[in-house]
Design a protein around this motif. Structure first.
Motif, PDB file in Angstrom:
ATOM      1  N   LYS A 158      -6.041  -0.326  -7.123  1.00 27.17           N
ATOM      2  CA  LYS A 158      -6.804  -0.462  -6.928  1.00 27.17           C
ATOM      3  C   LYS A 158      -7.187  -0.062  -5.517  1.00 27.17           C
ATOM      4  O   LYS A 158      -8.265   0.749  -5.645  1.00 27.17           O
ATOM      5  N   GLY A 159      -6.497  -0.590  -4.532  1.00 32.46           N
ATOM      6  CA  GLY A 159      -6.276   0.555  -3.062  1.00 32.46           C
ATOM      7  C   GLY A 159      -6.601   2.106  -3.327  1.00 32.46           C
ATOM      8  O   GLY A 159      -7.368   2.235  -2.319  1.00 32.46           O
ATOM      9  N   GLN A 203      -2.663  -4.693  -7.508  1.00 34.43           N
ATOM     10  CA  GLN A 203      -3.937  -4.511  -6.011  1.00 34.43           C
ATOM     11  C   GLN A 203      -3.478  -2.887  -5.745  1.00 34.43           C
ATOM     12  O   GLN A 203      -4.318  -2.110  -4.912  1.00 34.43           O
ATOM     13  N   GLU A 254       0.816  -1.149  -0.076  1.00 35.83           N
ATOM     14  CA  GLU A 254      -0.133  -0.487   0.211  1.00 35.83           C
ATOM     15  C   GLU A 254       1.029   1.341   0.153  1.00 35.83           C
ATOM     16  O   GLU A 254       2.045   1.209   0.642  1.00 35.83           O
ATOM     17  N   THR A 299      -7.077   4.015  -6.223  1.00 40.47           N
ATOM     18  CA  THR A 299      -8.741   4.316  -6.860  1.00 40.47           C
ATOM     19  C   THR A 299      -9.701   4.593  -5.871  1.00 40.47           C
ATOM     20  O   THR A 299     -10.724   5.413  -5.217  1.00 40.47           O
ATOM     21  N   GLU A 300      -9.947   3.288  -4.526  1.00 41.02           N
ATOM     22  CA  GLU A 300     -10.931   3.595  -3.674  1.00 41.02           C
ATOM     23  C   GLU A 300     -11.056   4.062  -2.638  1.00 41.02           C
ATOM     24  O   GLU A 300     -12.147   4.651  -2.269  1.00 41.02           O
ATOM     25  N   LYS A 301      -9.732   4.717  -1.919  1.00 40.57           N
ATOM     26  CA  LYS A 301      -9.520   5.603  -0.576  1.00 40.57           C
ATOM     27  C   LYS A 301      -9.461   6.337  -1.722  1.00 40.57           C
ATOM     28  O   LYS A 301      -9.958   7.565  -1.116  1.00 40.57           O
ATOM     29  N   ASN A 312     -11.188   7.611  -3.255  1.00 39.96           N
ATOM     30  CA  ASN A 312     -13.628   7.387  -3.518  1.00 39.96           C
ATOM     31  C   ASN A 312     -13.860   7.796  -1.868  1.00 39.96           C
ATOM     32  O   ASN A 312     -15.209   8.513  -1.753  1.00 39.96           O
ATOM     33  N   ASP A 313     -13.311   6.703  -1.117  1.00 44.34           N
ATOM     34  CA  ASP A 313     -13.823   7.385   0.320  1.00 44.34           C
ATOM     35  C   ASP A 313     -13.176   8.756   0.746  1.00 44.34           C
ATOM     36  O   ASP A 313     -15.078   8.959   1.135  1.00 44.34           O
TER      37      ASP A 313
END
Length: 223
Positions: free
Chosen positions: A56-57, A53, A7, A59-61, A63-64
């Motif tokens: 992807k993480g 991975q 990460e 991008t998700e973070k 967005n959150d």
């Protein structure tokens, strides 16, 4: 020690990167928190997968954090504090207090380190603080620190009542300047009047003395 980052670790590396770090930092922090793994033959073989991975993480973070930012945007956080004369707080409002209040409000943990304030708040009033949710999501929130015995809305009205209209401030300054000029003119006029009176008295005394001297001379001639 060489590790593969799973990460993003701010200020250190991004997920999917291979980097040399201090052994203690890797063993005591990065690896236990699943932020990185040792750069072994197997982990290097899976590097492409780890990079995907991590992306992807990432991008998700983002967005959150963007979603949380929308909830916080324009928010006013009311904090009740005991205060003394002049609005000085008994204590101070720290980033830890703000983080706790935000966590309660949002129902999720907010790290105090993302709250940007030059120093703790030590007076009642309205303040602005930056919240750095993400490198790309930084928002401003209003922090209203109000006394324990005053409702937040009533306190806002008090703050508004204490603020002067800029036009009124200008008018007061202009009126003051004119008043000072008038006072100066009055002082000059007064001094001029006093000087004129003094000069007139001197002239009258001089004329009186001249008349007296003339009478004395005439008396001497007659005698």
């Amino acid at each position: 020690m060489k590790v593969v980052f799973i990460e993003d670790v701010e200020g250190v590396a991004q997920g999917g990167q291979v980097k040399e770090v201090k052994p203690g930092f890797a063993r005591n922090y990065l690896i236990p928190k699943n932020l990185a793994v040792p750069a072994t033959h197997d982990s290097l073989q899976q590097l492409a997968k780890l990079q995907n991975q991590a992306e992807k993480g990432r991008t998700e973070k983002l967005n959150d954090m963007t979603a949380i930012g929308k909830r916080l945007d324009g928010l006013r956080l009311d904090i009740e504090m005991s205060s003394g004369p002049g609005g000085r707080l008994y204590g101070s409002v720290t980033t830890a207090i703000i983080a706790t209040k935000l966590s309660e409000l949002l129902g999720t943990t907010i790290d105090r380190r993302i709250i940007v304030m030059p120093e703790s708040i030590r007076n009642i009033g309205s303040f602005t603080s930056k919240i750095k949710l993400h490198a790309e999501v930084i928002i401003d929130i209003e922090i209203l620190v109000h006394p324990t015995d005053i409702d937040p809305e009533a306190f806002i009205q008090q703050l508004a009542a204490q603020e002067l209209d800029p036009d009124e401030v200008t008018k007061v300054e202009i009126d003051t300047d004119i008043s000072e000029i008038d006072d100066s003119v009055s002082e000059v006029d007064g001094e001029s009047s006093e000087n004129e009176d003094t000069e007139l008295q001197d002239e009258e005394q001089a004329e009186s003395k001249t008349d007296s001297d003339t009478v004395n001379i005439v008396d001497e001639i007659k005698s």
